[in-house]
Design a protein around this motif. Structure first.
Motif, mmCIF file in Angstrom:
data_model
loop_
_atom_site.group_PDB
_atom_site.id
_atom_site.type_symbol
_atom_site.label_atom_id
_atom_site.label_comp_id
_atom_site.label_asym_id
_atom_site.label_seq_id
_atom_site.Cartn_x
_atom_site.Cartn_y
_atom_site.Cartn_z
ATOM 1 N N SER A 41 63.422 56.506 34.188
ATOM 2 C CA SER A 41 64.632 55.894 35.082
ATOM 3 C C SER A 41 65.632 55.277 33.959
ATOM 4 N N ASP A 161 65.422 59.376 41.543
ATOM 5 C CA ASP A 161 64.627 58.468 40.752
ATOM 6 C C ASP A 161 63.372 58.019 41.647
ATOM 7 N N GLU A 162 62.313 58.965 41.378
ATOM 8 C CA GLU A 162 61.116 58.793 42.292
ATOM 9 C C GLU A 162 61.378 58.498 43.775
#
Ligand code: ADP
Ligand code: MG
Length: 240
Positions: A41, A161-162
């Motif tokens: 991240s 991000d995920e």
């Protein structure tokens, strides 16, 4: 299109990125994988100018990314970011969420913004839910709205991000389908994900991050199918 050279980033005296280098060409899809806390991240947040950094360089579209520069808002608007949590405006309809950026940031006339927003909602399969409020949608639908909202700003690259980590398993597929379509249309993408099937199918390159360094990088088949490093092998054994 995006070039990171020897990026170093610390929080206090904890150096969380220890010389990360990464080049993403126009139209490429690069997946970042790695254990929790490895710095995935933070890499994305540095690219997007949400974090400053202590060493190295990040170039996006040929410009240096500097979180404190005047140009950072413009640079950031050229990259769409989608987070694990969708961060939609709860008191606005789906359509208004997608129109928000073009209307208030870019001063696009409402009628035009509406038209673009509707075509994006069509693209993510949610045109019929345009007048719904976020709370009336499933997590997967909300995430697809978040993707449409990012695309409404006509970004040249997308950072994920995920995006599916907070979703119930049965909702993951529809979000990955939207991302796969985007990749096939030639969008430049950096995707942090634990979806190894997606990475294998869509990524041009996979980077395995561990302890703030890229330990292994290569074609998806190579890194995911025949990893060289013990750390990558160990990680993949756990997630697959
Ligand atoms: P990942 O996304 O791979 O799970 P992160 O980039 O979120 O990893 O975090 C990398 C490291 O940086 C972790 O040790 C995390 O605790 C630390 N970290 C992240 N953000 C902050 C912050 N705002 N302040 C202090 N430490 C942070
Ligand atoms: Mg993370």
């Amino acid at each position: 299109m995006i070039e990171i050279r020897n990026l170093r980033k610390s929080f206090g005296d904890h150096e969380v990125l220890q010389g990360v280098s990464l080049t993403v060409e126009r139209g490429q899809v690069v997946c970042l994988i790695g254990p929790s806390g490895s710095g995935k991240s933070t890499v994305l947040r540095c690219i997007n100018g949400l974090e400053n950094y202590q060493g190295g360089d990040i170039l996006a579209f040929g410009e240096r990314v500097d979180a404190e520069s005047d140009g950072i808002h413009h640079l950031r608007s050229r990259m769409g970011m989608v987070f694990q949590r969708f961060n939609l405006f709860g008191h606005r309809t789906v359509l208004e969420n997608v129109m928000e950026g073009p209307v208030y940031v870019n001063r696009t006339p409402r009628a035009q913004a509406r038209q673009v927003a509707m075509s994006l909602l069509e693209k993510v399969g949610l045109a019929t839910r345009a007048q719904a409020y976020p709370a009336q949608l499933s997590g997967g639908q909300q995430q697809r709205v978040a993707i449409a909202r990012a695309l409404a700003m006509q970004p040249e690259a997308m950072l994920f991000d995920e995006p599916t980590s907070a979703l119930d398993p049965e909702l993951v597929g529809d979000v990955l389908d939207v991302m796969r379509d985007l990749a096939n249309e030639g969008m430049t993408m950096i995707v942090v994900t634990h979806e190894m099937g997606f990475a294998r199918e869509v990524a041009d390159r996979v980077c395995f991050l561990h302890g703030g360094s890229i330990v292994e990088e290569g074609a998806a088949d190579q890194v995911l199918g025949h990893p060289c490093h013990a750390r990558t092998q160990d990680f993949l054994r756990r997630v697959l």
